[in-house]
Design a protein around this motif. Structure first.
Motif, PDB file in Angstrom:
ATOM      1  N   ALA A  41       0.813  -1.221   0.000  1.00  0.00           N
ATOM      2  CA  ALA A  41       0.000   0.000   0.000  1.00  0.00           C
ATOM      3  C   ALA A  41       0.845   1.269   0.000  1.00  0.00           C
ATOM      4  CB  ALA A  41      -0.936  -0.021   1.202  1.00  0.00           C
ATOM      5  N   ASP A  42       2.016   1.228   0.647  1.00  0.00           N
ATOM      6  CA  ASP A  42       2.843   2.437   0.752  1.00  0.00           C
ATOM      7  C   ASP A  42       3.904   2.524  -0.344  1.00  0.00           C
ATOM      8  OD1 ASP A  42       4.432   0.359   1.559  1.00  0.00           O
ATOM      9  OD2 ASP A  42       5.070   1.278   3.460  1.00  0.00           O
ATOM     10  N   ASN A  43       3.780   1.689  -1.365  1.00  0.00           N
ATOM     11  CA  ASN A  43       4.744   1.743  -2.472  1.00  0.00           C
ATOM     12  C   ASN A  43       4.665   3.098  -3.173  1.00  0.00           C
ATOM     13  OD1 ASN A  43       5.713   1.297  -5.381  1.00  0.00           O
ATOM     14  ND2 ASN A  43       6.322  -0.600  -4.375  1.00  0.00           N
ATOM     15  N   PHE A  77       0.862   1.480 -12.858  1.00  0.00           N
ATOM     16  CA  PHE A  77       1.658   0.427 -13.486  1.00  0.00           C
ATOM     17  C   PHE A  77       2.718   1.035 -14.390  1.00  0.00           C
ATOM     18  CE2 PHE A  77       2.082  -3.134 -16.644  1.00  0.00           C
ATOM     19  CZ  PHE A  77       2.486  -4.109 -15.756  1.00  0.00           C
ATOM     20  N   GLU A  78       2.352   2.091 -15.087  1.00  0.00           N
ATOM     21  CA  GLU A  78       3.304   2.719 -16.005  1.00  0.00           C
ATOM     22  C   GLU A  78       4.459   3.391 -15.265  1.00  0.00           C
ATOM     23  OE1 GLU A  78       0.026   4.605 -17.942  1.00  0.00           O
ATOM     24  OE2 GLU A  78       0.644   3.781 -19.872  1.00  0.00           O
ATOM     25  N   GLU A  79       4.208   3.906 -14.063  1.00  0.00           N
ATOM     26  CA  GLU A  79       5.319   4.437 -13.264  1.00  0.00           C
ATOM     27  C   GLU A  79       6.302   3.325 -12.917  1.00  0.00           C
ATOM     28  OE1 GLU A  79       2.822   7.971 -10.918  1.00  0.00           O
ATOM     29  OE2 GLU A  79       4.056   6.541  -9.789  1.00  0.00           O
ATOM     30  N   MET A  80       5.759   2.171 -12.590  1.00  0.00           N
ATOM     31  CA  MET A  80       6.629   1.029 -12.285  1.00  0.00           C
ATOM     32  C   MET A  80       7.443   0.645 -13.523  1.00  0.00           C
ATOM     33  SD  MET A  80       6.962  -2.502 -12.722  1.00  0.00           S
ATOM     34  CE  MET A  80       5.344  -3.233 -13.007  1.00  0.00           C
ATOM     35  N   LEU A  81       6.782   0.614 -14.691  1.00  0.00           N
ATOM     36  CA  LEU A  81       7.495   0.258 -15.915  1.00  0.00           C
ATOM     37  C   LEU A  81       8.565   1.287 -16.262  1.00  0.00           C
ATOM     38  CD1 LEU A  81       4.660  -1.075 -18.281  1.00  0.00           C
ATOM     39  CD2 LEU A  81       6.251  -2.384 -16.867  1.00  0.00           C
ATOM     40  N   GLY A 121       9.043  -6.027   2.065  1.00  0.00           N
ATOM     41  CA  GLY A 121       9.858  -5.192   1.189  1.00  0.00           C
ATOM     42  C   GLY A 121      10.962  -5.941   0.477  1.00  0.00           C
ATOM     43  N   ASP A 122      10.991  -7.277   0.596  1.00  0.00           N
ATOM     44  CA  ASP A 122      12.015  -8.053  -0.106  1.00  0.00           C
ATOM     45  C   ASP A 122      11.754  -8.109  -1.604  1.00  0.00           C
ATOM     46  OD1 ASP A 122      13.482  -8.560   2.158  1.00  0.00           O
ATOM     47  OD2 ASP A 122      12.440 -10.430   2.606  1.00  0.00           O
ATOM     48  N   ILE A 123      10.494  -7.929  -1.997  1.00  0.00           N
ATOM     49  CA  ILE A 123      10.158  -7.779  -3.413  1.00  0.00           C
ATOM     50  C   ILE A 123       9.344  -6.496  -3.551  1.00  0.00           C
ATOM     51  CG2 ILE A 123      10.180 -10.260  -3.872  1.00  0.00           C
ATOM     52  CD1 ILE A 123       7.072 -10.095  -3.891  1.00  0.00           C
ATOM     53  N   ASP A 124       9.226  -6.021  -4.788  1.00  0.00           N
ATOM     54  CA  ASP A 124       8.486  -4.776  -5.043  1.00  0.00           C
ATOM     55  C   ASP A 124       7.083  -5.028  -5.565  1.00  0.00           C
ATOM     56  OD1 ASP A 124      10.837  -3.036  -4.561  1.00  0.00           O
ATOM     57  OD2 ASP A 124      11.603  -4.050  -6.355  1.00  0.00           O
ATOM     58  N   GLU A 138      -8.389  -5.956   1.049  1.00  0.00           N
ATOM     59  CA  GLU A 138      -9.506  -5.395   1.808  1.00  0.00           C
ATOM     60  C   GLU A 138      -9.041  -4.803   3.136  1.00  0.00           C
ATOM     61  OE1 GLU A 138     -12.867  -8.481   0.000  1.00  0.00           O
ATOM     62  OE2 GLU A 138     -12.094  -8.766   2.026  1.00  0.00           O
ATOM     63  N   ASP A 139      -7.907  -5.305   3.641  1.00  0.00           N
ATOM     64  CA  ASP A 139      -7.334  -4.776   4.881  1.00  0.00           C
ATOM     65  C   ASP A 139      -6.455  -3.555   4.633  1.00  0.00           C
ATOM     66  OD1 ASP A 139      -7.060  -5.042   7.713  1.00  0.00           O
ATOM     67  OD2 ASP A 139      -5.006  -5.753   7.404  1.00  0.00           O
ATOM     68  N   GLY A 140      -6.297  -3.166   3.365  1.00  0.00           N
ATOM     69  CA  GLY A 140      -5.520  -1.980   3.043  1.00  0.00           C
ATOM     70  C   GLY A 140      -4.023  -2.162   3.035  1.00  0.00           C
ATOM     71  N   GLN A 141      -3.547  -3.417   3.018  1.00  0.00           N
ATOM     72  CA  GLN A 141      -2.099  -3.649   3.057  1.00  0.00           C
ATOM     73  C   GLN A 141      -1.471  -3.669   1.664  1.00  0.00           C
ATOM     74  OE1 GLN A 141      -0.648  -6.556   6.045  1.00  0.00           O
ATOM     75  NE2 GLN A 141      -2.802  -7.027   6.409  1.00  0.00           N
ATOM     76  N   ILE A 142      -2.253  -3.990   0.650  1.00  0.00           N
ATOM     77  CA  ILE A 142      -1.736  -4.023  -0.716  1.00  0.00           C
ATOM     78  C   ILE A 142      -2.742  -3.337  -1.641  1.00  0.00           C
ATOM     79  CG2 ILE A 142      -0.460  -6.166  -0.313  1.00  0.00           C
ATOM     80  CD1 ILE A 142      -2.638  -7.648  -1.863  1.00  0.00           C
ATOM     81  N   ARG A 143      -2.273  -2.993  -2.837  1.00  0.00           N
ATOM     82  CA  ARG A 143      -3.177  -2.398  -3.832  1.00  0.00           C
ATOM     83  C   ARG A 143      -2.741  -2.839  -5.226  1.00  0.00           C
ATOM     84  NH1 ARG A 143      -0.277   2.053  -5.748  1.00  0.00           N
ATOM     85  NH2 ARG A 143       1.335   2.800  -4.316  1.00  0.00           N
ATOM     86  N   PRO A 144      -3.686  -2.885  -6.174  1.00  0.00           N
ATOM     87  CA  PRO A 144      -3.350  -3.333  -7.527  1.00  0.00           C
ATOM     88  C   PRO A 144      -2.775  -2.211  -8.376  1.00  0.00           C
ATOM     89  CG  PRO A 144      -5.705  -2.930  -7.366  1.00  0.00           C
ATOM     90  CD  PRO A 144      -5.139  -2.654  -5.989  1.00  0.00           C
ATOM     91  N   LEU A 145      -1.770  -2.552  -9.183  1.00  0.00           N
ATOM     92  CA  LEU A 145      -1.264  -1.601 -10.177  1.00  0.00           C
ATOM     93  C   LEU A 145      -1.911  -1.851 -11.534  1.00  0.00           C
ATOM     94  CD1 LEU A 145       2.601  -1.279  -9.645  1.00  0.00           C
ATOM     95  CD2 LEU A 145       0.799   0.345  -8.995  1.00  0.00           C
ATOM     96  N   ALA A 146      -2.128  -3.117 -11.856  1.00  0.00           N
ATOM     97  CA  ALA A 146      -2.759  -3.468 -13.135  1.00  0.00           C
ATOM     98  C   ALA A 146      -3.241  -4.909 -13.064  1.00  0.00           C
ATOM     99  CB  ALA A 146      -1.775  -3.310 -14.292  1.00  0.00           C
ATOM    100  N   TYR A 147      -4.312  -5.201 -13.783  1.00  0.00           N
ATOM    101  CA  TYR A 147      -4.790  -6.569 -13.926  1.00  0.00           C
ATOM    102  C   TYR A 147      -3.912  -7.258 -14.967  1.00  0.00           C
ATOM    103  CZ  TYR A 147      -8.597  -4.392 -11.418  1.00  0.00           C
ATOM    104  OH  TYR A 147      -9.315  -3.688 -10.487  1.00  0.00           O
ATOM    105  N   GLY A 148      -3.494  -8.482 -14.671  1.00  0.00           N
ATOM    106  CA  GLY A 148      -2.453  -9.111 -15.479  1.00  0.00           C
ATOM    107  C   GLY A 148      -2.831  -9.494 -16.885  1.00  0.00           C
ATOM    108  N   GLY A 149      -4.116  -9.686 -17.162  1.00  0.00           N
ATOM    109  CA  GLY A 149      -4.540 -10.123 -18.486  1.00  0.00           C
ATOM    110  C   GLY A 149      -5.296  -9.051 -19.234  1.00  0.00           C
ATOM    111  N   ASP A 150      -6.479  -9.436 -19.753  1.00  0.00           N
ATOM    112  CA  ASP A 150      -7.288  -8.498 -20.531  1.00  0.00           C
ATOM    113  C   ASP A 150      -8.637  -8.200 -19.879  1.00  0.00           C
ATOM    114  OD1 ASP A 150      -8.458 -10.928 -20.863  1.00  0.00           O
ATOM    115  OD2 ASP A 150      -8.383 -10.955 -23.046  1.00  0.00           O
ATOM    116  N   ILE A 151      -8.796  -8.590 -18.602  1.00  0.00           N
ATOM    117  CA  ILE A 151     -10.060  -8.377 -17.901  1.00  0.00           C
ATOM    118  C   ILE A 151      -9.879  -7.338 -16.803  1.00  0.00           C
ATOM    119  CG2 ILE A 151     -11.887  -9.449 -16.526  1.00  0.00           C
ATOM    120  CD1 ILE A 151     -11.139 -12.110 -17.802  1.00  0.00           C
TER     121      ILE A 151
END
Length: 395
Positions: free
Chosen positions: A198-200, A205-209, A263-266, A280-293
């Motif tokens: 969550a605090d990344n 996704f494009e910022e990560m790329l 923090g061992d992986i990004d 749902e607990d607010g610890q992670i968040r999505p940058l992009a859905y991996g496929g086409d959905i």
């Protein structure tokens, strides 16, 4: 923790797999196939017309949903199960004892959840227990290699995922997934998402790329194992931005999640359902859905990788397979049982909880084999494009 800055290496498939397969080739633990229907069953009688059988199952599922038929997953049987037993042709004498189901990954992951949830009503329909055996390692090949050493009698089957086709394409096992198994059913399509803590600092996704493009190998991404669909998706993304990612494989979802939160992986490329509690607990968040959905139930404003214009070479499906040589009547029976189990409320609720309902993915055994063979050729071409060869895997 092992980081693959150049994602070209592959896990050495454990020696036990080769030994077990060698035993199989000698007849070892395998033995001859046992035809459940045997000669006493007329051709086509036990197998029935699959179209009619599936239509009957669908009708029963509709009656359950309307409340016409009683359904209690905690009971040994109920009106729904009795109706399904009458609708599904059963091979003579099968199953006469519990059926072992091998799972190629650890407990709590996507494969484990799929197998146990679809098995919940499947064993009630069959009237026999399903005995689950988690055998993680080598991207699912430890379990698959073990299955191929067992008798082709329908009493040992396995859940399989995309990795089995990828490993086949890399010619790294002493057997062929597409040639040596009986395809029972495919039931799940891809639901992977690129997650960050969550605090990344990356908001998109494009910022990560962009960071990955400027810092080759410095964005650490975890997936389900070496040589899996995660790694091939990263290879394709890296090629698009003329860079590469640091791939950190874990066989178990617990290790992947811990690595992300510590923090061992990004970035974590993970099935939606297995980490929804963290989202749902607010610890992670999505940058992009991996496929086409785009999963609107999670966040309709998050884009899919395909929507952003990047390639999605393969995705993580799940299904059931058996050793080659299992009687077709048993294969059809198992297909119909797992198909029926997936139409009942218990599995439907699991699908919604783990967001598998958005991806579909059902294929009959014949369609499953056809699609696996198509993917095999696609992945072979990708492996050649990325220089992912058998020699590289043995480094």
């Amino acid at each position: 923790m092992r980081i693959r800055s150049r994602t070209r290496q592959f896990a050495v498939v454990v020696a036990s797999v080769f030994a077990l397969v060698a035993c199989a080739s000698d007849g070892g633990a395998g033995g001859d196939a046992v035809a459940a229907g045997g000669d006493e069953t007329e051709e086509g009688e036990a197998g029935g017309d699959q179209t009619d059988v599936l239509a009957a199952i669908d009708e029963i599922a509709e009656r359950v949903e309307s409340g016409e038929l009683a359904y209690d997953p905690a009971a040994g049987e109920d009106e729904a199960i009795e109706a399904l037993r009458e609708a599904i042709p059963q091979p003579d004498g099968y199953p006469a004892r519990p059926v072992e189901v091998l799972i190629g990954f650890g407990e709590g992951g996507g494969s484990d959840n799929y197998t146990r949830n679809v098995g919940r009503d499947a064993e009630r329909i069959m009237g026999q227990r399903l005995v689950y055996n988690n055998m993680p390692g080598a991207s699912g090949e430890v379990a698959l290699g073990h299955m191929l050493t067992q008798a082709a009698d329908g009493y040992t089957i396995a859940s399989a995922i995309t990795n089995q086709v990828i490993n086949n394409a890399l010619d790294y096992q002493p057997y062929s997934f597409v040639d040596d198994v009986e395809f029972i059913i495919r039931q799940q399509g891809p639901t992977e998402i690129y997650w960050v803590a969550a605090d990344n600092e990356w908001e998109t996704f494009e910022e990560m790329l962009d960071y990955a493009a400027d810092n080759p190998g410095q964005v650490r991404v975890s997936g389900s194992g070496i040589g899996g669909d995660d790694e091939f998706r990263l290879l394709a993304l890296g090629a698009e931005i003329d860079s590469e990612f640091g791939f950190v494989p874990f066989d178990g979802v617990g290790g992947r999640i811990s690595a992300l939160l510590s923090g061992d992986i990004d970035v974590l490329h993970e099935t939606a359902g297995t980490v929804m509690d963290l989202y749902e607990d607010g610890q992670i968040r999505p940058l992009a859905y991996g496929g086409d959905i785009v999963f609107e139930d999670i966040d309709p404003d998050v884009p899919s990788v395909a929507e952003l214009g990047y390639p999605v070479p393969t995705g993580r499906w799940r299904g059931m397979v058996a050793p080659g040589g299992v009687d077709q009547q048993i294969v059809d029976y198992l297909h119909n049982v797992f198909y029926a189990a997936a139409q009942l409320p218990a599995y439907k609720e699991y699908e919604v909880e783990f967001l598998q309902h958005v991806a579909g993915g059902y294929l009959s055994g014949e369609e499953f084999e056809e699609e696996s063979r198509r993917e095999l050729e696609e992945i072979r071409q990708l492996a050649e494009q990325f220089g992912y060869t058998a020699e590289d895997l043995e480094e």
